[in-house]
Design an enzyme around this catalytic site. Structure first.
Site, mmCIF file in Angstrom:
data_model
loop_
_atom_site.group_PDB
_atom_site.id
_atom_site.type_symbol
_atom_site.label_atom_id
_atom_site.label_comp_id
_atom_site.label_asym_id
_atom_site.label_seq_id
_atom_site.Cartn_x
_atom_site.Cartn_y
_atom_site.Cartn_z
ATOM 1 N N CYS A 245 34.567 0.384 62.698
ATOM 2 C CA CYS A 245 33.895 1.456 61.963
ATOM 3 C C CYS A 245 34.678 2.758 62.044
ATOM 4 C CB CYS A 245 32.480 1.645 62.504
ATOM 5 S SG CYS A 245 31.607 2.968 61.697
ATOM 6 N N GLY B 133 34.233 -9.274 45.581
ATOM 7 C CA GLY B 133 33.127 -8.623 44.872
ATOM 8 C C GLY B 133 32.095 -8.051 45.820
ATOM 9 N N TYR C 261 30.856 -5.423 49.099
ATOM 10 C CA TYR C 261 30.853 -3.956 49.080
ATOM 11 C C TYR C 261 32.211 -3.370 49.442
ATOM 12 C CZ TYR C 261 30.392 -3.216 54.177
ATOM 13 O OH TYR C 261 30.612 -3.164 55.529
ATOM 14 N N ILE C 262 32.983 -4.027 50.304
ATOM 15 C CA ILE C 262 34.276 -3.452 50.692
ATOM 16 C C ILE C 262 35.249 -3.480 49.499
ATOM 17 C CG2 ILE C 262 36.281 -3.740 52.212
ATOM 18 C CD1 ILE C 262 34.320 -4.670 54.411
ATOM 19 N N ALA C 263 35.281 -4.597 48.787
ATOM 20 C CA ALA C 263 36.159 -4.710 47.611
ATOM 21 C C ALA C 263 35.777 -3.671 46.568
ATOM 22 C CB ALA C 263 36.048 -6.118 47.021
ATOM 23 N N GLU D 188 13.005 13.176 43.028
ATOM 24 C CA GLU D 188 11.587 13.318 42.656
ATOM 25 C C GLU D 188 11.122 12.156 41.782
ATOM 26 O OE1 GLU D 188 10.440 16.592 39.923
ATOM 27 O OE2 GLU D 188 12.581 16.959 39.694
ATOM 28 N N HIS E 179 11.220 19.664 43.223
ATOM 29 C CA HIS E 179 11.720 19.878 41.873
ATOM 30 C C HIS E 179 12.686 21.059 41.842
ATOM 31 C CE1 HIS E 179 11.603 19.635 37.533
ATOM 32 N NE2 HIS E 179 11.428 20.944 37.495
ATOM 33 N N CYS F 67 34.042 2.204 58.220
ATOM 34 C CA CYS F 67 33.146 3.199 57.609
ATOM 35 C C CYS F 67 33.730 4.607 57.533
ATOM 36 C CB CYS F 67 31.846 3.318 58.406
ATOM 37 S SG CYS F 67 31.410 1.928 59.434
ATOM 38 N N SER G 8 31.550 -0.461 67.757
ATOM 39 C CA SER G 8 30.223 0.163 67.685
ATOM 40 C C SER G 8 29.260 -0.421 68.720
ATOM 41 C CB SER G 8 29.632 -0.046 66.289
ATOM 42 O OG SER G 8 30.534 0.397 65.304
ATOM 43 N N GLU H 171 33.983 -0.900 46.886
ATOM 44 C CA GLU H 171 34.200 0.489 47.327
ATOM 45 C C GLU H 171 35.668 0.880 47.195
ATOM 46 O OE1 GLU H 171 30.702 1.206 50.686
ATOM 47 O OE2 GLU H 171 32.614 0.399 51.333
ATOM 48 N N ASP I 110 28.954 -7.656 64.762
ATOM 49 C CA ASP I 110 29.475 -8.536 63.708
ATOM 50 C C ASP I 110 29.825 -9.936 64.219
ATOM 51 O OD1 ASP I 110 29.250 -6.300 62.139
ATOM 52 O OD2 ASP I 110 31.328 -6.309 61.433
ATOM 53 N N LYS J 35 37.026 5.183 55.483
ATOM 54 C CA LYS J 35 36.657 4.875 54.087
ATOM 55 C C LYS J 35 35.866 6.013 53.464
ATOM 56 C CE LYS J 35 32.848 2.944 53.364
ATOM 57 N NZ LYS J 35 31.786 1.961 53.617
ATOM 58 N N LYS J 36 34.880 6.519 54.207
ATOM 59 C CA LYS J 36 34.052 7.597 53.639
ATOM 60 C C LYS J 36 34.899 8.844 53.390
ATOM 61 C CE LYS J 36 29.883 9.143 52.382
ATOM 62 N NZ LYS J 36 28.746 9.580 53.159
HETATM 63 C C1 LIG Z 1 36.479 -1.415 55.324
HETATM 64 C C2 LIG Z 1 35.154 -1.462 56.033
HETATM 65 C C3 LIG Z 1 34.174 -0.565 55.695
HETATM 66 C C4 LIG Z 1 32.941 -0.585 56.341
HETATM 67 N N1 LIG Z 1 31.994 0.315 55.968
HETATM 68 C C5 LIG Z 1 30.788 0.332 56.598
HETATM 69 C C6 LIG Z 1 29.809 1.299 56.250
HETATM 70 O O1 LIG Z 1 30.012 2.129 55.371
HETATM 71 N N2 LIG Z 1 28.640 1.282 56.924
HETATM 72 C C7 LIG Z 1 28.376 0.377 57.918
HETATM 73 O O2 LIG Z 1 27.298 0.409 58.513
HETATM 74 N N3 LIG Z 1 29.288 -0.575 58.249
HETATM 75 C C8 LIG Z 1 30.486 -0.608 57.615
HETATM 76 N N4 LIG Z 1 31.430 -1.538 57.965
HETATM 77 C C9 LIG Z 1 31.073 -2.557 58.975
HETATM 78 C C10 LIG Z 1 31.219 -1.998 60.389
HETATM 79 O O3 LIG Z 1 32.520 -1.518 60.583
HETATM 80 C C11 LIG Z 1 30.899 -3.112 61.394
HETATM 81 O O4 LIG Z 1 29.637 -3.649 61.115
HETATM 82 C C12 LIG Z 1 30.897 -2.577 62.825
HETATM 83 O O5 LIG Z 1 32.126 -1.984 63.157
HETATM 84 C C13 LIG Z 1 30.576 -3.731 63.780
HETATM 85 O O6 LIG Z 1 30.661 -3.292 65.110
HETATM 86 P P1 LIG Z 1 31.036 -4.319 66.247
HETATM 87 O O7 LIG Z 1 30.859 -3.576 67.546
HETATM 88 O O8 LIG Z 1 30.315 -5.575 66.067
HETATM 89 O O9 LIG Z 1 32.568 -4.659 66.034
HETATM 90 P P2 LIG Z 1 33.840 -3.760 65.788
HETATM 91 O O10 LIG Z 1 33.506 -2.362 65.489
HETATM 92 O O11 LIG Z 1 34.677 -4.514 64.832
HETATM 93 O O12 LIG Z 1 34.542 -3.734 67.220
HETATM 94 C C14 LIG Z 1 35.119 -4.871 67.782
HETATM 95 C C15 LIG Z 1 36.266 -4.427 68.662
HETATM 96 O O13 LIG Z 1 36.663 -5.523 69.472
HETATM 97 C C16 LIG Z 1 38.082 -5.524 69.595
HETATM 98 N N5 LIG Z 1 38.452 -6.874 69.996
HETATM 99 C C17 LIG Z 1 38.344 -8.024 69.283
HETATM 100 N N6 LIG Z 1 38.694 -9.082 70.038
HETATM 101 C C18 LIG Z 1 39.029 -8.596 71.271
HETATM 102 C C19 LIG Z 1 39.455 -9.197 72.480
HETATM 103 N N7 LIG Z 1 39.580 -10.525 72.601
HETATM 104 N N8 LIG Z 1 39.723 -8.390 73.537
HETATM 105 C C20 LIG Z 1 39.587 -7.043 73.451
HETATM 106 N N9 LIG Z 1 39.177 -6.427 72.321
HETATM 107 C C21 LIG Z 1 38.886 -7.193 71.248
HETATM 108 C C22 LIG Z 1 38.546 -5.083 68.224
HETATM 109 O O14 LIG Z 1 39.856 -4.576 68.276
HETATM 110 C C23 LIG Z 1 37.506 -4.024 67.885
HETATM 111 O O15 LIG Z 1 37.916 -2.755 68.304
HETATM 112 C C24 LIG Z 1 32.687 -1.540 57.349
HETATM 113 C C25 LIG Z 1 33.677 -2.466 57.698
HETATM 114 C C26 LIG Z 1 34.904 -2.425 57.047
HETATM 115 C C27 LIG Z 1 35.957 -3.420 57.425
#
Ligand SMILES: Cc1cc2nc3c(=O)[nH]c(=O)nc-3n(C[C@H](O)[C@H](O)[C@H](O)COP(=O)(O)OP(=O)(O)OC[C@H]3O[C@@H](n4cnc5c(N)ncnc54)[C@H](O)[C@@H]3O)c2cc1C
Length: 463
Positions: A42, A177, A179-181, A442, A437, A47, A14, A183, A304, A50-51
């Site tokens: 995601c 416990g 949100y992922i667990a 509401e 309504h 996300c 993301s 859900e 993250d 999962k959705k």
């Molecule tokens: C099961 C689950 C459900 C979720 N549901 C939601 C939700 O409903 N709503 C919400 O807002 N958030 C949700 N999240 C959280 C959301 O997915 C993360 O917050 C978001 O993806 C973070 O984005 P990011 O860019 O930091 O990392 P990521 O999207 O994790 O992207 C990191 C990327 O880096 C790559 N990578 C890692 N190390 C290397 C490397 N050394 N070289 C090359 N590539 C590498 C990985 O393969 C990955 O593709 C959920 C997460 C999970 C696990």
């Protein structure tokens, strides 16, 4: 000194994808490395899939509720393989869109793990090639944590594998416990899997409002999820009947699949950051300033991997702000206050602003407005279900400090309430807003009388 690229992004999730695209649009020469699939957690295993599974899990209710409205629905059957295949097709489609958007913006995609080998240098693990860049952005996300010391840990799966199980488990045990667990427990139970959630803490969904936690707990149990709090796994053994889970309390559970969702860790192991001089915190997260800059001036981090708010919209916003700041000549600081968020259990949670415990900690006077009611749809369907709405209001300024909703469409509602709170809405503003309504929402503008009033508490005298 000229570099191969102006920006090298590690991780096409993301935050990384957004940063790469915007930086390229600002005219930077950008490369992005991805070790797994374009789109990141995601899109590929978070996300989005999962959705889609949450939607699937809610049809059983629709079929059951239809009878009260006069419908006769034939025998409904669920096919796991169809859901997984259709979900995979949609994820592949989205991955393609991410890939083509990067290409259209002129970003070079490198399908390899990348590691930092200096303040301006990375190495592609697939080829050993060294590449230099003026700026490096670490956007490697997080990964599911597993208790490696657990006897039988080789039998557990994480959320990653849950999206690709070959067969739907008849019996599932989930540890965790958060949100992922919660859900996954909710959605798998909705799909017909006999589900038990084991959480070591006192109550599920730590960090959410205490009433939300209790409400979701009760509603999930009503829907057949067995919840065990205050316990953890002590051993997992494979037997002829499946996986035998022994709990610390001595209790035993038998499952076909055991999922561990006990938390996530920033993805920095083996990335070479510390050797390059980047400061990491105790959890391994990259320590950054308000502009997402690490302790090394040419290395930034978003999403993250910085362990701020681990949510997709936050990672996207941070990636965009980084690109505008560094390549757009427009410094942007992300405002991490009042982040609305949802938990896609059934019933759903939508929340923004302070929890009641957080309000209490501030010592200020506050009022609680609370409504619990049976949603209109549940009257004819006969479904036993309660919705919860809770507003926390500053007793002096009348500002709405927090809004917590449990029930159908709570996530949709809280997105809009988030705007009002961001604008500093008061309870009087809510009262002045005409109701729509008949809706559940509401209630948010018709709660006239506080359920509780709490006076200000004087700060404890310094000892
Ligand atoms: C099961 C689950 C459900 C979720 N549901 C939601 C939700 O409903 N709503 C919400 O807002 N958030 C949700 N999240 C959280 C959301 O997915 C993360 O917050 C978001 O993806 C973070 O984005 P990011 O860019 O930091 O990392 P990521 O999207 O994790 O992207 C990191 C990327 O880096 C790559 N990578 C890692 N190390 C290397 C490397 N050394 N070289 C090359 N590539 C590498 C990985 O393969 C990955 O593709 C959920 C997460 C999970 C696990």
């Amino acid at each position: 000194m000229s570099h191969d690229y102006d920006l090298f992004v590690i991780g096409a999730g993301s935050g990384g994808v957004r940063a790469a695209r915007i930086a390229a649009q600002h005219g930077a020469r950008v490369a992005i490395a991805e070790e797994y699939r374009i789109g990141g957690t995601c899109v590929i295993r978070g996300c989005v899939p999962k959705k889609l599974m949450v939607y699937a899990s809610r049809f059983a209710d629709e079929f059951a509720d239809a009878a009260g409205f006069g419908w006769t629905v034939g025998e409904a059957r669920f096919d796991w393989a169809t859901l997984i295949a259709n979900k995979d097709r949609e994820i592949a489609r989205l991955e393609g869109i991410y890939r083509s958007n990067l290409a259209k913006a002129g970003v070079t995609i490198l399908e390899s793990r990348a590691e930092v080998v200096g303040p301006h240098a990375v190495e592609l693990v697939a080829t050993g090639e060294r590449i230099t860049a003026g700026t490096i952005l670490v956007a490697t996300g997080g990964r599911a944590e597993v208790d490696e010391r657990l006897d039988g840990v080789e039998h557990v799966v994480t959320s990653n594998e849950m999206f690709h199980l070959e067969h739907q488990p008849r019996r599932l045990v989930v540890a965790g416990g958060g949100y992922i667990a919660v859900e996954f427990a909710s959605l798998m139970a909705g799909l017909g899997t006999e589900t038990t959630l084991v959480y070591r803490g006192e109550e599920i969904l730590r960090g959410f409002d205490r009433e939300v936690r209790r409400h979701v707990h009760a509603e999930l149990e009503r829907r057949g999820v067995r919840i065990i709090c205050g316990d953890i796994f002590s051993r997992i053994e494979k037997t002829a009947d499946g996986l035998d889970v022994t709990l610390r309390s001595g209790g035993r559970l038998v499952a076909d699949t055991v999922m561990m969702a006990i938390g996530r860790r920033p993805n920095t192991a083996g990335l070479g950051l510390e050797a390059a001089g980047v400061t990491l915190d105790a959890k391994g997260a990259v320590v950054v300033d308000a502009q997402s800059r690490s302790s090394v001036p040419s290395i930034y981090a978003v999403g993250d991997v910085t362990d701020r708010f681990n949510l997709t919209p936050v990672a996207i916003r941070e990636g965009h702000a980084f690109a505008d700041t560094v390549f757009g000549g427009r410094p942007v600081t992300v405002d991490h206050r009042l982040v609305p968020t949802a938990v896609f259990t059934t019933p759903e949670v939508g929340t923004v602003g302070l929890t009641e415990d957080a309000v209490i900690e501030t010592g200020r006077a506050y009022d609680v407005y609370r409504a619990t009611f049976r949603p209109m749809r549940a009257t004819l369907s006969g479904r036993e279900e309660r919705m919860l709405m809770k507003l926390l209001v500053d007793g002096e300024t009348d500002r709405v400090l927090g809004c917590h909703i449990v029930g159908p469409d709570a996530g949709e509602m809280v997105q809009l309430i988030g705007i009002a709170l961001k604008m500093g809405a008061t309870k009087a503003d809510f009262d002045a807003t005409m109701a729509v309504h008949p809706t559940a929402a509401e209630e948010l503008v018709t709660m006239r009388v506080p359920s509780e009033r709490h006076p200000a508490r004087l700060p404890a005298a310094a000892g």
